[in-house]
Design an enzyme around this catalytic site. Structure first.
Site, PDB file in Angstrom:
ATOM      1  CE  LYS A 111      -7.545 -71.656 -33.057  1.00 13.04           C
ATOM      2  NZ  LYS A 111      -7.470 -70.606 -33.006  1.00 13.04           N
ATOM      3  CB  VAL A 121     -11.227 -63.849 -29.182  1.00  8.50           C
ATOM      4  CG1 VAL A 121     -10.009 -63.244 -29.550  1.00  8.50           C
ATOM      5  CG2 VAL A 121     -12.424 -64.933 -30.241  1.00  8.50           C
TER       6      VAL A 121
HETATM    7  N1  GLN Z   1     -13.445 -67.816 -33.521  1.00 12.25           N
HETATM    8  C1  GLN Z   1     -12.040 -67.403 -33.654  1.00 12.25           C
HETATM    9  C2  GLN Z   1     -11.290 -66.277 -34.714  1.00 12.25           C
HETATM   10  O1  GLN Z   1     -11.261 -67.849 -35.982  1.00 12.25           O
HETATM   11  C3  GLN Z   1     -11.360 -67.704 -32.647  1.00 12.25           C
HETATM   12  C4  GLN Z   1      -9.709 -67.115 -32.739  1.00 12.25           C
HETATM   13  C5  GLN Z   1      -9.451 -67.211 -31.177  1.00 12.25           C
HETATM   14  O2  GLN Z   1     -10.072 -67.164 -30.117  1.00 12.25           O
HETATM   15  N2  GLN Z   1      -8.526 -67.034 -30.532  1.00 12.25           N
HETATM   16  O3  GLN Z   1     -11.361 -65.682 -34.813  1.00 12.25           O
END
Ligand code: GLN
Length: 313
Positions: free
Chosen positions: A71, A265
């Site tokens: 992001k 995550v």
């Molecule tokens: N792809 C994960 C989601 O959209 C990304 C979330 C994260 O890394 N915090 O839930």
């Protein structure tokens, strides 16, 4: 007189050894089935100092799913295309809520609090997608990562993307909800397709730390000398990373580590010591807020020993 700082390379390898010995690791993300298969025992760290020194430890060459660390890069791309108009679609205040929270969106007419919670990142990806086919938008994101990392081997892990595409009901809810307020321009399924694929980019700590260098060096890409973004914008992205990069764990991260950082995550964290270093850590076990537990512990140790906190000695 300032005390002499320890040697970076030995500090990094010491920290890797300390992390290997720890048993508190948190739990791997279970809601994306492909991520639930990753062994929580991995730990990697890579630090690229401003003078080009590379210090690595543990599994620093092993690719992992960067997830929400992506992001930072999509925000950079979208700011390049839209400039400050981007902030009409998404705020820049900490949310104090979990990364996938829905409740705030209702109170705030579908405008996500910041570009790093899922809703905000989906809105940013939607802006990158506008005027393109999903394949082109993804190509742009991937080429940007490869350029920043100086590495054409950066890939998208299709199994991870497909896994999230099958199970990403919460993100579908967020996207549909924003769409109802006119915050997304493109068909929800196309925007989500790009978002899931950008999250599924696989990189090693070394590649990720390389990709983050421009944020540590006032927007400059050290290898080519190209100004990726202006210094003011790099400063501002770092500010949003500090205040929002760890969701409702951002305050704790600032308190303990004292550096702008963005977690994912998959267990990765990109942290920036402005003017000093770009740092990537990876440990798949997460804390309750969905941030890498040992990743944060390692960064806390590094920033303390190297005296890198942006808040002073
Ligand atoms: N792809 C994960 C989601 O959209 C990304 C979330 C994260 O890394 N915090 O839930």
């Amino acid at each position: 007189m300032s005390a002499t700082l320890p040697d970076l390379e030995s500090t990094v390898s010491e920290i890797a050894d300390e992390m290997r010995a720890r048993s508190d690791r948190g739990a791997v993300a279970h809601y994306i089935p492909e991520l639930a298969r990753v062994d929580a025992k991995h730990f990697g760290i890579a630090v690229i100092a401003a003078d080009g020194t590379v210090a690595c430890g543990g599994d620093s060459d092993m690719p992992f799913s960067i997830q929400s660390v992506s992001k930072v890069f999509t925000l950079t791309l979208a700011l390049g295309r839209y400039g400050d108009r981007l902030w009409r679609r998404v705020g820049r205040e900490p949310s104090g809520s979990p990364f996938n929270s829905i409740v705030q969106l209702e109170r705030e007419q579908g405008i996500p609090r910041n570009p790093f919670i899922n809703a905000g990142a989906i809105a940013v990806t939607d802006m990158i997608l506008s005027g393109h086919q999903p394949r082109e938008a993804l190509g742009e994101i991937l080429s940007f990562m490869r350029f920043l990392a100086d590495d054409t081997d950066v890939i998208i892990d299709e199994a991870v993307a497909a896994s999230e595409q099958r199970t990403g009901f919460r993100n579908a809810a967020l996207a549909n909800y924003m769409k109802s307020f006119g915050v997304l321009d493109n068909p929800v399924e196309l925007t989500l397709g790009v978002y899931f694929h950008q999250c599924a980019i696989a990189m090693s700590c070394k590649q990720l730390a390389m990709a983050g260098r421009f944020l540590a060096q006032s927007g400059c890409h050290p290898k080519t000398g190209l100004q990726v973004i202006q210094p003011e914008r790099a400063r501002r992205i770092n500010a949003v990373m500090l205040t929002c990069g760890h969701y409702d764990g951002s305050g704790e991260f600032a308190y303990r580590v004292g550096l702008p950082g963005k977690s994912g995550v998959g267990g990765g964290i990109l942290a920036i010591a402005p003017g000093k270093a770009s740092i990537a850590v990876w440990s798949p076990g997460l804390d309750a807020a969905g941030n890498s537990h040992l990743g944060r512990v390692a960064l806390e140790a590094l920033s303390k020993r190297m005296n890198w906190s942006i808040f002073g000695a």
